[in-house]
Motif scaffolding. Structure first.
Motif, short mmCIF file in Angstrom:
data_model
loop_
_atom_site.label_atom_id
_atom_site.label_comp_id
_atom_site.label_asym_id
_atom_site.label_seq_id
_atom_site.Cartn_x
_atom_site.Cartn_y
_atom_site.Cartn_z
N PRO A 198 7.30 10.80 0.83
CA PRO A 198 7.53 10.11 2.11
C PRO A 198 7.20 10.97 3.32
CG PRO A 198 9.30 9.59 0.59
CD PRO A 198 8.46 10.63 -0.08
N LEU A 199 7.60 12.25 3.29
CA LEU A 199 7.32 13.11 4.44
C LEU A 199 5.83 13.40 4.58
CD1 LEU A 199 10.26 15.70 4.49
CD2 LEU A 199 9.85 13.78 6.04
N ILE A 250 12.00 1.05 -3.00
CA ILE A 250 11.74 1.75 -4.27
C ILE A 250 12.79 2.84 -4.51
CG2 ILE A 250 9.28 1.26 -4.24
CD1 ILE A 250 8.73 3.99 -3.15
N ARG A 251 13.90 2.73 -3.74
CA ARG A 251 15.08 3.57 -3.94
C ARG A 251 14.81 5.06 -3.75
NH1 ARG A 251 18.94 0.21 -6.13
NH2 ARG A 251 20.27 1.91 -6.82
N LEU A 252 13.92 5.38 -2.84
CA LEU A 252 13.71 6.78 -2.46
C LEU A 252 14.62 7.08 -1.26
CD1 LEU A 252 9.83 7.25 -2.77
CD2 LEU A 252 11.61 8.08 -4.31
N THR A 253 15.91 7.09 -1.55
CA THR A 253 16.90 7.23 -0.48
C THR A 253 16.75 8.53 0.28
OG1 THR A 253 18.43 5.94 -1.85
CG2 THR A 253 19.37 7.10 0.03
N LEU A 257 7.55 2.27 6.67
CA LEU A 257 7.70 3.38 5.73
C LEU A 257 9.15 3.51 5.26
CD1 LEU A 257 6.77 5.90 4.23
CD2 LEU A 257 6.93 7.18 6.39
N VAL A 258 10.09 3.41 6.20
CA VAL A 258 11.51 3.50 5.84
C VAL A 258 11.90 2.34 4.92
CG1 VAL A 258 13.86 3.39 6.75
CG2 VAL A 258 12.13 4.75 7.93
N ARG A 259 11.41 1.17 5.24
CA ARG A 259 11.73 0.00 4.42
C ARG A 259 11.18 0.16 3.00
NH1 ARG A 259 9.86 -6.25 5.64
NH2 ARG A 259 11.04 -7.21 3.93
N ALA A 260 9.98 0.69 2.90
CA ALA A 260 9.39 0.90 1.57
C ALA A 260 10.23 1.89 0.77
CB ALA A 260 7.96 1.41 1.71
N CYS A 261 10.73 2.92 1.44
CA CYS A 261 11.58 3.92 0.75
C CYS A 261 12.83 3.27 0.18
CB CYS A 261 11.95 5.04 1.71
SG CYS A 261 10.60 6.15 2.13
N THR A 262 13.43 2.35 0.94
CA THR A 262 14.64 1.69 0.44
C THR A 262 14.31 0.76 -0.72
OG1 THR A 262 14.46 -0.13 2.04
CG2 THR A 262 15.72 1.81 2.71
N LEU A 286 0.82 -1.20 0.00
CA LEU A 286 0.00 0.00 0.00
C LEU A 286 0.86 1.26 0.00
CD1 LEU A 286 -2.66 1.47 0.13
CD2 LEU A 286 -2.76 1.01 2.60
N ILE A 287 1.94 1.26 0.79
CA ILE A 287 2.83 2.43 0.82
C ILE A 287 3.46 2.66 -0.55
CG2 ILE A 287 5.00 3.32 1.77
CD1 ILE A 287 4.30 1.96 4.41
N LYS A 288 3.91 1.59 -1.17
CA LYS A 288 4.51 1.73 -2.50
C LYS A 288 3.50 2.29 -3.50
CE LYS A 288 7.72 -2.14 -1.86
NZ LYS A 288 8.08 -3.51 -2.30
#
Length: 398
Positions: free
Chosen positions: A88-89, A119-122, A112-117, A76-78
């Motif tokens: 993300p913010l 999909i490479r939203l570092t 949320l942090v894991r989803a960012c990694t 869902l986050i992705k």
């Protein structure tokens, strides 16, 4: 009721005209049924009002994470960030605002942090962690490890080490995975790095962690050096795994990869674990087998003999030590004096002290305490003129 009975057509008709505040409440009411709330969200999520409601999405996310439906939450986050363009913010803000839904679980921030990694939203993940910290929240060590691993794979060394230092300064308790990530991130992986880590873990009693690092070294196809092998032997001895330690020492001897430290480590392991016979047998084999024994080797044996009350045997080993041309040190004599104090007269103790001085070894504070303290205590317990005179004479020697 219609939701629980899966009468979705009726639900869709009803929801199409409801204001968003009511819809948010509906999502909240079904927080005890993660499967139903997810299906509900997916069924009516096509409606623009629902699609544009970050509040509804965050309620669903909190419910999913609370009931450990992590994969559904990640999906869902992705979807929100990739398909709907939620930053993300922005998503973090929505999650923080939805804390009162009744499913408070900060693991949602980890997700949320894991989803960012993934999909490479570092940059987004980095900003999320920083903002959480500013608001008094800390993502778990697992999320931090995941993000560090992500930075390592990107070769983003500058941000990796900044993040790692911040993590340590914030009081995170590192685990094996953390150290594995750090090892991979090192620009120049070498045996010194591995050896330092293995030795450090063994010294503080974290032998399982040391083994993990050792296995990691083996997986890199690099051969451990003698320092690393000695550290493992030391760790095994501290774990009282003496048979395993001996097996490793025997294997090292077969391959001629050993030194006196290798044997001294096993010898000390036997001594501290009370294996007197095995220690004495190893000591004899070391002398016969051509191992160049040093002062430490003899001090270990003298200490064990003294600990067992075998002061005469300790004296014999001391004589053997001197004949071999190895000079005793302050540790040697202080150990002997401490033991002699328990079973010998003060005169015998003073003779040993005087012999030590004649050998050019200057007594230190520990030696003084070993000579004087027991007799001071005795003189206080059973006052005697002769004892007082002897103690006074002893003190004058220092």
């Amino acid at each position: 009721m219609n939701l629980r009975e899966n009468k979705w057509k009726t639900v869709e008709q009803i929801c199409s005209g409801l204001p968003m505040s009511v819809m948010t409440r509906v999502f909240g009411e079904f927080r005890n049924s993660p499967q139903s709330i997810l299906e509900f969200y997916n069924r009516i999520g096509g409606a623009k009002s629902i699609s544009d409601s970050l509040e509804c999405s965050c309620v669903v996310l909190r419910v999913l994470v609370f009931y450990k439906h992590y994969d559904d939450a990640l999906g869902l986050i992705k979807e929100l960030m990739i398909k709907k363009g939620v930053l993300p913010l922005e998503l973090l803000g929505g999650l923080m605002d939805s804390r009162d839904v009744g499913c408070r679980n900060d693991a949602v921030f980890d997700t949320l942090v894991r989803a960012c990694t993934q999909i490479r939203l570092t940059d987004g993940g980095y900003e999320v962690i920083k903002k959480l910290r500013a608001h008094g929240y800390m993502v778990s060590i697992h999320a931090m490890n995941n993000f560090l691993d992500h930075l390592s794979k990107l070769d983003d060394n500058r941000r990796f080490w900044t993040m790692y230092k911040d993590m340590v300064s914030c009081g995170y308790i590192e685990n094996v995975y953390t150290y594995n990530v750090v090892i991979h991130a090192l620009c120049n992986e070498n045996l010194i790095t591995y050896g330092t880590m293995i030795n450090g873990f063994c010294r503080v009693g974290k032998f399982e962690t040391a083994v993990e690092v050792y296995d990691e070294l083996i997986n890199t196809k690099k051969n451990p050096n003698l320092v690393i092998y000695n550290s493992i032997v030391d760790g095994l001895c501290k774990e009282a795994s003496l048979d395993a330690a001996k097996a490793m020492v025997d294997a090292l001897k077969e391959t001629c990869v050993y030194d006196v430290v290798t044997f001294n480590t096993l010898l000390n392991g036997y001594c501290i674990n009370g294996e007197v016979e095995k220690a004495f047998r190893l000591f004899c084999n070391m002398r016969k087998g051509g191992v160049l024994m040093n002062r430490v080797s003899y001090n270990i044996m003298i200490k064990m003999m003294c600990k067992c009350g075998l002061i005469q045997h300790a004296k014999e080993i001391l004589s053997m030590m001197i004949k071999e041309g190895i000079c005793p040190d302050g540790v040697t004599y202080t150990t002997m004096i401490t033991s002699a104090n328990k079973i010998s007269s003060l005169d015998e103790v003073l003779k040993l002290h005087d012999y030590m001085v004649l050998q050019g070894i200057i007594p230190d504070r520990d030696t003084y305490k070993a000579v004087v303290s027991p007799h001071l205590v005795n003189s206080m317990v059973t006052p005697c003129e002769n004892q007082s005179t002897s103690v006074h004479a002893c003190a004058l020697r220092f």
